[in-house]
Scaffold this motif. Structure first.
Motif, PDB file in Angstrom:
ATOM      1  N   MET A   1       0.844  -1.191   0.000  1.00  0.00           N
ATOM      2  CA  MET A   1       0.000   0.000   0.000  1.00  0.00           C
ATOM      3  C   MET A   1       0.882   1.246   0.000  1.00  0.00           C
ATOM      4  N   LYS A   2       0.599   2.184  -0.945  1.00  0.00           N
ATOM      5  CA  LYS A   2       1.409   3.405  -1.025  1.00  0.00           C
ATOM      6  C   LYS A   2       1.036   4.352   0.103  1.00  0.00           C
ATOM      7  N   PRO A   3       2.033   5.027   0.728  1.00  0.00           N
ATOM      8  CA  PRO A   3       1.724   6.045   1.726  1.00  0.00           C
ATOM      9  C   PRO A   3       0.847   7.135   1.128  1.00  0.00           C
ATOM     10  N   ILE A   4       0.012   7.752   1.966  1.00  0.00           N
ATOM     11  CA  ILE A   4      -0.887   8.802   1.499  1.00  0.00           C
ATOM     12  C   ILE A   4      -0.125   9.929   0.820  1.00  0.00           C
ATOM     13  N   TRP A   5       1.019  10.315   1.406  1.00  0.00           N
ATOM     14  CA  TRP A   5       1.781  11.438   0.836  1.00  0.00           C
ATOM     15  C   TRP A   5       2.266  11.123  -0.568  1.00  0.00           C
ATOM     16  N   LEU A   6       2.587   9.840  -0.867  1.00  0.00           N
ATOM     17  CA  LEU A   6       3.075   9.466  -2.184  1.00  0.00           C
ATOM     18  C   LEU A   6       1.957   9.520  -3.204  1.00  0.00           C
ATOM     19  N   VAL A   7       0.768   9.093  -2.813  1.00  0.00           N
ATOM     20  CA  VAL A   7      -0.380   9.150  -3.715  1.00  0.00           C
ATOM     21  C   VAL A   7      -0.643  10.591  -4.128  1.00  0.00           C
ATOM     22  N   LEU A   8      -0.605  11.514  -3.153  1.00  0.00           N
ATOM     23  CA  LEU A   8      -0.819  12.914  -3.463  1.00  0.00           C
ATOM     24  C   LEU A   8       0.261  13.445  -4.392  1.00  0.00           C
ATOM     25  N   SER A   9       1.505  13.079  -4.154  1.00  0.00           N
ATOM     26  CA  SER A   9       2.604  13.543  -4.995  1.00  0.00           C
ATOM     27  C   SER A   9       2.416  13.094  -6.439  1.00  0.00           C
ATOM     28  N   LEU A  10       1.920  11.883  -6.630  1.00  0.00           N
ATOM     29  CA  LEU A  10       1.676  11.371  -7.976  1.00  0.00           C
ATOM     30  C   LEU A  10       0.567  12.156  -8.670  1.00  0.00           C
ATOM     31  N   LEU A  11      -0.453  12.528  -7.891  1.00  0.00           N
ATOM     32  CA  LEU A  11      -1.530  13.331  -8.462  1.00  0.00           C
ATOM     33  C   LEU A  11      -1.024  14.701  -8.895  1.00  0.00           C
ATOM     34  N   ILE A  12      -0.170  15.292  -8.043  1.00  0.00           N
ATOM     35  CA  ILE A  12       0.389  16.598  -8.391  1.00  0.00           C
ATOM     36  C   ILE A  12       1.222  16.507  -9.661  1.00  0.00           C
ATOM     37  N   PHE A 221       3.584   6.608  13.677  1.00  0.00           N
ATOM     38  CA  PHE A 221       3.001   5.708  12.671  1.00  0.00           C
ATOM     39  C   PHE A 221       2.529   6.396  11.397  1.00  0.00           C
ATOM     40  N   THR A 222       2.402   7.720  11.399  1.00  0.00           N
ATOM     41  CA  THR A 222       1.948   8.419  10.198  1.00  0.00           C
ATOM     42  C   THR A 222       3.084   8.821   9.264  1.00  0.00           C
ATOM     43  N   ASN A 223       4.310   8.778   9.734  1.00  0.00           N
ATOM     44  CA  ASN A 223       5.441   9.335   8.992  1.00  0.00           C
ATOM     45  C   ASN A 223       6.209   8.233   8.259  1.00  0.00           C
ATOM     46  N   VAL A 237      10.274   3.787  16.877  1.00  0.00           N
ATOM     47  CA  VAL A 237       9.229   4.413  16.068  1.00  0.00           C
ATOM     48  C   VAL A 237       9.132   3.651  14.749  1.00  0.00           C
ATOM     49  N   ALA A 238       7.943   3.677  14.133  1.00  0.00           N
ATOM     50  CA  ALA A 238       7.762   2.922  12.891  1.00  0.00           C
ATOM     51  C   ALA A 238       6.541   3.431  12.145  1.00  0.00           C
ATOM     52  N   TYR A 239       6.642   3.420  10.828  1.00  0.00           N
ATOM     53  CA  TYR A 239       5.508   3.779   9.975  1.00  0.00           C
ATOM     54  C   TYR A 239       4.540   2.611   9.898  1.00  0.00           C
ATOM     55  N   ASP A 240       3.240   2.936   9.875  1.00  0.00           N
ATOM     56  CA  ASP A 240       2.190   1.931   9.737  1.00  0.00           C
ATOM     57  C   ASP A 240       1.186   2.460   8.717  1.00  0.00           C
ATOM     58  N   ALA A 241       1.217   1.919   7.509  1.00  0.00           N
ATOM     59  CA  ALA A 241       0.409   2.461   6.417  1.00  0.00           C
ATOM     60  C   ALA A 241      -1.087   2.412   6.725  1.00  0.00           C
TER      61      ALA A 241
END
Length: 260
Positions: A1-12, A221-223, A237-241
């Motif tokens: 699953m792609k991180p939310i920030w990456l999805v937005l970057s692709l849209l931009i 978990f958001t970063n 600390v750890a990212y959790d998509a």
């Protein structure tokens, strides 16, 4: 699953965000120059709700700016707040800790700098001054909760993996904002006792609040950079998509109920 920030970057990148505007801005609190980051989307209306984004203890970095962009895409004018001065940030835990302590150990500095950012956001011509909220991550989550405890005029505050302990607990009737706490159930920095104490504090203050715990999610978990930064600084600390997705959706649902 792609991180939310990456999805937005692709849209931009695809041109879908042609109306997105962004700029570095300067304002001040006392003698301290603050350098924030403002993002909005011209296509989302002339008067938009405003959202303050308060950074993690790392400082005002690309992650905080990315969250402001994401809010702009949703139709908000977002200001990524500078709590340290001159837009300082670091990827070294010792330096980040020193930055944070320089704010927390000086009486009223955090509130002064937060209120300066709030005033700057209110002065933006495209912001609906009756519709302003604040979100924060880690140090920023703790900051927005403390602003709510002190009765700052906000529609809502949302804390993502923020510390719940405070030296200035809310008093009955003091919390004007709706409060949403989004926490990782496996966060070693937020104990079950601190959650219980927070809920008791909010209940006694008669606040409108909600606490959500995401199973297995750790601090940060958001970063998407949490794993790298944790390894480099020996932090748990750890990212959790999935927790990232669910928490962002919970924030949106709260804002939609208030602003739309």
């Amino acid at each position: 699953m792609k991180p939310i920030w990456l999805v937005l970057s692709l849209l931009i990148a695809s041109g879908a965000q042609a109306a997105l505007r962004e700029r570095t801005v300067e304002y001040s609190a006392g003698d301290t120059r603050l350098r924030g980051y403002l993002a909005w989307d011209d296509a989302k209306g002339l008067k938009q709700p405003g959202v303050l984004v308060v950074h993690e203890w790392w400082g005002l970095n690309d992650y905080a700016r990315q969250r402001a962009k994401m809010l702009a895409e949703l139709g908000y004018t977002a200001l990524a707040v500078d709590m340290y001065g001159d837009g300082k940030s670091s990827e070294h835990a010792a330096e980040a800790s020193a930055f944070m302590k320089s704010v927390l150990e000086r009486a009223d500095i955090a509130k002064q700098r937060f209120l300066a950012a709030l005033q700057f956001l209110r002065e933006q011509p495209n912001v609906d001054v009756g519709k302003i909220a604040a979100i924060g991550y880690c140090f920023g989550g703790s900051t927005v909760l403390n602003m709510a405890r002190q009765g700052v005029e906000l529609a809502a505050v949302v804390s993502f993996h923020g510390n719940l302990v405070t030296d200035t607990p809310a008093k009955p009737g003091s919390v004007k904002a709706k409060v949403l706490v989004l926490n990782g159930a496996a966060d070693g920095f937020v104990t079950p006792q601190s959650i219980a104490d927070f809920e008791k504090e909010m209940a006694l203050a008669k606040a409108d609040y909600r606490v959500v715990n995401y199973p297995g999610a750790k601090h940060g978990f958001t970063n998407p950079d949490a794993d790298r930064l944790g390894k480099a600084n020996q932090l748990d600390v750890a990212y959790d998509a999935e927790a990232d997705r669910l928490s962002w959706t919970a924030m949106q649902e709260l804002f939609d109920s208030l602003f739309k």
